[in-house]
Scaffold this motif. Structure first.
Motif, PDB file in Angstrom:
ATOM      1  N   GLN A   1      -2.921   7.091 -12.924  1.00 20.58           N
ATOM      2  CA  GLN A   1      -4.280   6.576 -12.841  1.00 20.58           C
ATOM      3  C   GLN A   1      -4.355   5.057 -13.001  1.00 20.58           C
ATOM      4  O   GLN A   1      -5.381   4.453 -12.717  1.00 20.58           O
ATOM      5  CB  GLN A   1      -5.150   7.223 -13.920  1.00 20.58           C
ATOM      6  CG  GLN A   1      -5.226   8.734 -13.824  1.00 20.58           C
ATOM      7  CD  GLN A   1      -5.961   9.323 -15.001  1.00 20.58           C
ATOM      8  OE1 GLN A   1      -7.180   9.502 -14.963  1.00 20.58           O
ATOM      9  NE2 GLN A   1      -5.241   9.620 -16.068  1.00 20.58           N
ATOM     10  N   THR A   2      -3.249   4.482 -13.449  1.00 18.58           N
ATOM     11  CA  THR A   2      -3.254   3.054 -13.783  1.00 18.58           C
ATOM     12  C   THR A   2      -2.368   2.216 -12.879  1.00 18.58           C
ATOM     13  O   THR A   2      -2.777   1.158 -12.420  1.00 18.58           O
ATOM     14  CB  THR A   2      -2.810   2.864 -15.253  1.00 18.58           C
ATOM     15  OG1 THR A   2      -3.658   3.651 -16.099  1.00 18.58           O
ATOM     16  CG2 THR A   2      -2.905   1.410 -15.655  1.00 18.58           C
ATOM     17  N   PHE A   3      -1.105   2.682 -12.633  1.00 15.23           N
ATOM     18  CA  PHE A   3      -0.246   1.773 -11.889  1.00 15.23           C
ATOM     19  C   PHE A   3      -0.470   1.875 -10.382  1.00 15.23           C
ATOM     20  O   PHE A   3      -1.050   2.819  -9.890  1.00 15.23           O
ATOM     21  CB  PHE A   3       1.220   1.895 -12.307  1.00 15.23           C
ATOM     22  CG  PHE A   3       2.011   3.064 -11.807  1.00 15.23           C
ATOM     23  CD1 PHE A   3       2.570   3.033 -10.549  1.00 15.23           C
ATOM     24  CD2 PHE A   3       2.273   4.146 -12.629  1.00 15.23           C
ATOM     25  CE1 PHE A   3       3.350   4.081 -10.105  1.00 15.23           C
ATOM     26  CE2 PHE A   3       3.049   5.193 -12.206  1.00 15.23           C
ATOM     27  CZ  PHE A   3       3.593   5.169 -10.929  1.00 15.23           C
ATOM     28  N   GLU A   4      -0.034   0.829  -9.681  1.00 17.45           N
ATOM     29  CA  GLU A   4      -0.392   0.562  -8.282  1.00 17.45           C
ATOM     30  C   GLU A   4      -1.898   0.337  -8.132  1.00 17.45           C
ATOM     31  O   GLU A   4      -2.460   0.537  -7.061  1.00 17.45           O
ATOM     32  CB  GLU A   4       0.076   1.694  -7.352  1.00 17.45           C
ATOM     33  CG  GLU A   4       1.579   1.870  -7.279  1.00 17.45           C
ATOM     34  CD  GLU A   4       2.297   0.716  -6.611  1.00 17.45           C
ATOM     35  OE1 GLU A   4       1.616  -0.152  -6.041  1.00 17.45           O
ATOM     36  OE2 GLU A   4       3.533   0.677  -6.682  1.00 17.45           O
TER      37      GLU A   4
ATOM     38  N   LEU B   1      -9.714   0.170  -7.908  1.00 20.05           N
ATOM     39  CA  LEU B   1      -9.477   0.616  -6.528  1.00 20.05           C
ATOM     40  C   LEU B   1     -10.754   1.183  -5.898  1.00 20.05           C
ATOM     41  O   LEU B   1     -11.028   0.948  -4.717  1.00 20.05           O
ATOM     42  CB  LEU B   1      -8.370   1.661  -6.497  1.00 20.05           C
ATOM     43  CG  LEU B   1      -6.962   1.173  -6.876  1.00 20.05           C
ATOM     44  CD1 LEU B   1      -5.955   2.318  -6.772  1.00 20.05           C
ATOM     45  CD2 LEU B   1      -6.528   0.018  -5.991  1.00 20.05           C
ATOM     46  N   LEU B   2     -11.526   1.927  -6.668  1.00 18.84           N
ATOM     47  CA  LEU B   2     -12.784   2.458  -6.134  1.00 18.84           C
ATOM     48  C   LEU B   2     -13.765   1.331  -5.814  1.00 18.84           C
ATOM     49  O   LEU B   2     -14.538   1.424  -4.852  1.00 18.84           O
ATOM     50  CB  LEU B   2     -13.407   3.443  -7.128  1.00 18.84           C
ATOM     51  CG  LEU B   2     -12.694   4.792  -7.271  1.00 18.84           C
ATOM     52  CD1 LEU B   2     -13.339   5.621  -8.378  1.00 18.84           C
ATOM     53  CD2 LEU B   2     -12.714   5.582  -5.955  1.00 18.84           C
ATOM     54  N   GLN B   3     -13.713   0.261  -6.601  1.00 18.03           N
ATOM     55  CA  GLN B   3     -14.565  -0.891  -6.275  1.00 18.03           C
ATOM     56  C   GLN B   3     -14.148  -1.531  -4.955  1.00 18.03           C
ATOM     57  O   GLN B   3     -14.988  -2.031  -4.196  1.00 18.03           O
ATOM     58  CB  GLN B   3     -14.489  -1.919  -7.406  1.00 18.03           C
ATOM     59  CG  GLN B   3     -15.188  -1.458  -8.688  1.00 18.03           C
ATOM     60  CD  GLN B   3     -15.139  -2.514  -9.769  1.00 18.03           C
ATOM     61  OE1 GLN B   3     -15.766  -3.568  -9.664  1.00 18.03           O
ATOM     62  NE2 GLN B   3     -14.398  -2.236 -10.835  1.00 18.03           N
ATOM     63  N   GLN B   4     -12.847  -1.525  -4.664  1.00 19.58           N
ATOM     64  CA  GLN B   4     -12.397  -2.038  -3.363  1.00 19.58           C
ATOM     65  C   GLN B   4     -12.981  -1.212  -2.225  1.00 19.58           C
ATOM     66  O   GLN B   4     -13.393  -1.749  -1.192  1.00 19.58           O
ATOM     67  CB  GLN B   4     -10.863  -2.002  -3.297  1.00 19.58           C
ATOM     68  CG  GLN B   4     -10.170  -3.003  -4.193  1.00 19.58           C
ATOM     69  CD  GLN B   4      -8.654  -2.954  -4.048  1.00 19.58           C
ATOM     70  OE1 GLN B   4      -8.129  -2.419  -3.088  1.00 19.58           O
ATOM     71  NE2 GLN B   4      -7.952  -3.509  -5.023  1.00 19.58           N
TER      72      GLN B   4
ATOM     73  N   SER C   1      -5.990   4.293   1.281  1.00 16.64           N
ATOM     74  CA  SER C   1      -4.944   4.508   0.274  1.00 16.64           C
ATOM     75  C   SER C   1      -5.475   4.203  -1.122  1.00 16.64           C
ATOM     76  O   SER C   1      -5.162   4.910  -2.090  1.00 16.64           O
ATOM     77  CB  SER C   1      -3.712   3.651   0.575  1.00 16.64           C
ATOM     78  OG  SER C   1      -4.010   2.273   0.504  1.00 16.64           O
ATOM     79  N   ALA C   2      -6.298   3.158  -1.236  1.00 14.56           N
ATOM     80  CA  ALA C   2      -6.902   2.830  -2.533  1.00 14.56           C
ATOM     81  C   ALA C   2      -7.817   3.964  -2.988  1.00 14.56           C
ATOM     82  O   ALA C   2      -7.759   4.408  -4.146  1.00 14.56           O
ATOM     83  CB  ALA C   2      -7.683   1.523  -2.432  1.00 14.56           C
ATOM     84  N   GLY C   3      -8.659   4.457  -2.080  1.00 15.25           N
ATOM     85  CA  GLY C   3      -9.616   5.500  -2.436  1.00 15.25           C
ATOM     86  C   GLY C   3      -8.960   6.828  -2.758  1.00 15.25           C
ATOM     87  O   GLY C   3      -9.293   7.476  -3.767  1.00 15.25           O
ATOM     88  N   LEU C   4      -8.026   7.262  -1.911  1.00 17.13           N
ATOM     89  CA  LEU C   4      -7.376   8.547  -2.148  1.00 17.13           C
ATOM     90  C   LEU C   4      -6.492   8.503  -3.393  1.00 17.13           C
ATOM     91  O   LEU C   4      -6.455   9.469  -4.167  1.00 17.13           O
ATOM     92  CB  LEU C   4      -6.535   8.952  -0.933  1.00 17.13           C
ATOM     93  CG  LEU C   4      -7.275   9.673   0.192  1.00 17.13           C
ATOM     94  CD1 LEU C   4      -6.345   9.920   1.370  1.00 17.13           C
ATOM     95  CD2 LEU C   4      -7.865  10.994  -0.299  1.00 17.13           C
ATOM     96  N   LYS C   5      -5.783   7.387  -3.594  1.00 19.16           N
ATOM     97  CA  LYS C   5      -4.963   7.278  -4.803  1.00 19.16           C
ATOM     98  C   LYS C   5      -5.845   7.419  -6.043  1.00 19.16           C
ATOM     99  O   LYS C   5      -5.520   8.160  -6.981  1.00 19.16           O
ATOM    100  CB  LYS C   5      -4.219   5.945  -4.803  1.00 19.16           C
ATOM    101  CG  LYS C   5      -3.298   5.728  -6.014  1.00 19.16           C
ATOM    102  CD  LYS C   5      -4.023   5.035  -7.158  1.00 19.16           C
ATOM    103  CE  LYS C   5      -3.123   4.821  -8.355  1.00 19.16           C
ATOM    104  NZ  LYS C   5      -3.838   4.255  -9.521  1.00 19.16           N
TER     105      LYS C   5
ATOM    106  N   VAL D   1       0.830  -1.208   0.000  1.00 20.67           N
ATOM    107  CA  VAL D   1       0.000   0.000   0.000  1.00 20.67           C
ATOM    108  C   VAL D   1       0.863   1.256   0.000  1.00 20.67           C
ATOM    109  O   VAL D   1       0.388   2.338  -0.341  1.00 20.67           O
ATOM    110  CB  VAL D   1      -0.992   0.036   1.182  1.00 20.67           C
ATOM    111  CG1 VAL D   1      -1.896  -1.176   1.175  1.00 20.67           C
ATOM    112  CG2 VAL D   1      -0.264   0.161   2.512  1.00 20.67           C
ATOM    113  N   GLY D   2       2.136   1.122   0.373  1.00 19.78           N
ATOM    114  CA  GLY D   2       3.028   2.281   0.341  1.00 19.78           C
ATOM    115  C   GLY D   2       3.091   2.923  -1.027  1.00 19.78           C
ATOM    116  O   GLY D   2       3.225   4.143  -1.146  1.00 19.78           O
TER     117      GLY D   2
END
Length: 627
Positions: A407-410, A416-419, A363-367, A272-273
């Motif tokens: 917008q694509t990597f990590e 990520l929004l679905q998570q 982290s998923a949402g903010l990224k 997640v880093g």
């Protein structure tokens, strides 16, 4: 009596030329605002209330409050590259030269400047992210190369440093041990291994390892992305990264975590880093774009009232509408990502399971949210600067291309929004099963019990400025929307799953779920912004941040006013008042836009765009193009 048409006399021609020169000179050397500014404001059609004195902002105090304890190391990085012009990335550079330059930039930062990011990855993640942010401001490729240099996010395709410079790879693979049963082996789950990929002397690929170059990219060509394939590669037992599981010399496996799933979750938690870094770095890119577009808009003059000097294009309501809510969002993202770095650092030292889950989702949402917003904003900033924004030297094209992959990597942003949506639904289900909510979702406990009741018809009509600028009203509105979306998503999924099954129901509701995730992230962003404002010790800085926070909140509410109107949460008169107040706040933020941008502490040699120089901008720009 018919008058004869006359050709302009020499005197008239001289007057016309003189006036034209005067007009051009106003662009090149902006004049002070007129003494009778109120008269000009009336001719520009500004609100009467907009004539109030602007806030006094001490840029130094605001900057210190924003950047905190890592300000010194960032300035050290800026000063190092300012003193080494040969390490600054030129506008036109080939892929191979850019890769070599990026390597020398990283080597110089570590060896000459003595800044060693690796030791801070575990010791002080906040300092590590501050270093990556500053390096990315110099060249986004350098910031990314510093990040992928230490293992996070390594995959078979698009591995940073693999094509040219990398000597080792962090590889995720199943750990299989001999077993005394019919299967012959025992699967202990996915673990991480350090695998040498090149000979340290010859730099050639080792046996069983194929390395391929991903080639020229849309952006980030300073990073040598490559693809790896392994065929029967053997490594020593000591190459197992054994924080979560180890194997003794006699083949016995030990772990502090009892199941494969828990070990896998802990291992992924280390990744997640990368998302934390991208959310933070994307905010840094947005700061640079804001600085360029707003400084240019303050300097550039165009038209104006009759017999008056031309006005800055930032005085036009349309330009304020483009840039001021974006500036407010940049501040909001700064404080939200700072909070994310803070709780990520706590997670790295405590390994508390609940905190791991919170950091994973946030982290998923903010990224996803921040990188998508920044990608769109870079185009808006380019357009706001007209033709000059299209010049490569003014950096929007480079920033846009280099940032686009964020917008694509990590993790792809839609995934990520679905998570985030899945975790919200999981928490929603646990709440109704009598379980406890994780820290991130605490507000849902109250909102699902109270906010989902019928909107108060009296409150729905309140339109006073004091009410609309009340943080409680703003946060309640954000959380009401999230709670309503969550409840309706749960109902719709339950309904469609009866006929379409789980996968089909999720796909049928996908757009709704993405909106839900974005709404939740916006609620978290606003909550952290409000909290930051309230904690600010300096009164003038707090007043400036409160103004910016109000603009962020009310602009977001106005952007989704249809949702609030459809359920009578906001009456028509209140919606109109929100719109009017948002325009007014945009003007008030415009009045302190220079101070707000200056507080980013980005010197000219970092922004590097001639149209964004804090003095003599046009002189430098015209000199650059050869005049």
């Amino acid at each position: 009596m018919e008058q004869k048409k006359q050709n302009p006399t020499a005197e008239n021609e001289t007057l016309i030329v003189s006036r034209r020169i005067q007009r051009v000179s106003l662009h090149l050397a902006p004049v002070p605002r007129p003494l009778h500014e109120h008269d000009t404001q009336e001719q520009l059609g500004l609100f009467p209330c907009a004539r109030l004195a602007k806030l006094e902002v001490e840029t130094e105090k605001l900057s210190l409050y924003m950047r905190g304890k890592y300000r010194d190391i960032q300035e050290k990085i800026y000063e190092y590259f300012h003193a080494r012009p040969e390490l600054q990335t030129p506008l036109e550079i080939s892929k191979d030269d850019h890769r070599e330059l990026c390597w020398r930039q990283m080597y110089g930062l570590i060896k000459e400047a003595g800044i060693r990011p690796l030791k801070y990855v575990v010791e002080d993640p906040g300092k590590y992210f501050a270093i990556v942010e500053a390096a990315g401001a110099v060249d986004i490729s350098l910031g990314i190369k510093l990040g992928v240099q230490y293992s996070d996010g390594a995959i078979k395709w698009w591995i940073g440093n693999a094509a040219v410079h990398g000597k080792f790879a962090s590889v995720f693979a199943k750990l299989m041990l001999p077993a005394h049963d019919a299967k012959g082996v025992s699967d202990m789950g996915v673990h991480a291994f350090i695998v040498p990929i090149r000979d340290l002397k010859t730099h050639q690929a080792l046996p069983g390892i194929e390395i391929h170059d991903c080639g020229h990219k849309v952006g980030l060509n300073g990073v040598d992305n490559g693809a790896l394939r392994f065929t029967s590669v053997r490594i020593p037992r000591d190459n197992l990264l054994n924080r979560f599981g180890d194997v003794s010399r006699d083949g016995k496996y030990t772990s502090s975590l009892p199941t494969i799933n828990k070990r896998f979750a802990a291992t992924l938690g280390e990744l997640v880093g990368g998302r934390v870094a991208l959310a933070s770095s994307s905010t840094s890119v947005l700061k640079i774009a804001n600085a360029i577009a707003i400084r240019y808009s303050l300097l550039r003059q165009q038209f104006g009232p009759p017999k008056q000097p031309e006005v800055s294009i930032l005085d036009y309501q349309s330009q304020q509408h483009k840039l001021m809510p974006m500036l407010a969002s940049t501040y909001a993202f700064h404080f939200a990502t700072s909070y994310l770095v803070e709780i990520y650092s706590q997670m790295k030292t405590t390994h508390v399971e609940q905190l791991v889950g919170d950091v994973h989702t946030l982290s998923a949402g903010l990224k996803a949210y921040v990188t998508s917003y920044t990608a769109k904003s870079l185009s808006v900033c380019r357009e706001a600067c007209g033709g000059h924004g299209y010049a490569a030297v003014n950096r929007f094209g480079i920033l846009r291309n280099d940032h686009d992959i964020f917008q694509t990597f990590e993790g792809d942003n839609t995934v990520l929004l679905q998570q985030v949506a899945a975790d919200l639904l999981k928490q929603y289900k646990q709440k109704f099963q009598g379980g406890t909510l994780a820290v991130t979702w605490n507000y849902l406990r109250e909102s699902m019990n109270t906010y989902l009741s019928q909107p108060n018809p009296v409150t729905a009509r309140w339109e006073g400025t004091e009410h609309l600028r009340d943080p409680k009203f703003q946060l309640d509105a954000f959380r009401y929307r999230t709670s309503r979306l969550l409840q309706s998503a749960a109902v719709r999924l339950r309904k469609h799953s009866k006929t379409l099954g789980g996968f089909g129901a999720w796909n049928r509701c996908l757009n709704h779920l993405l909106t839900l995730a974005e709404s939740h992230i916006e609620s978290v962003i606003l909550a952290k912004f409000i909290e930051t404002v309230e904690k600010c010790p300096d009164a003038s800085t707090r007043a400036a941040l409160k103004l910016v926070c109000d603009l962020y909140a009310l602009n977001q509410i106005w952007n989704d006013i249809g949702t609030y109107r459809n359920v009578d949460y906001v009456a028509p008169n209140k919606a109109k008042a929100i719109h009017k107040l948002t325009d007014y706040l945009s003007f008030q933020v415009r009045n302190i836009a220079k101070e707000l941008v200056d507080a980013f502490d980005l010197p000219n040699h970092v922004t590097r765009a001639p149209i964004a120089m804090q003095s003599e901008a046009y002189a430098q720009y015209t000199q650059y193009v050869g005049f």
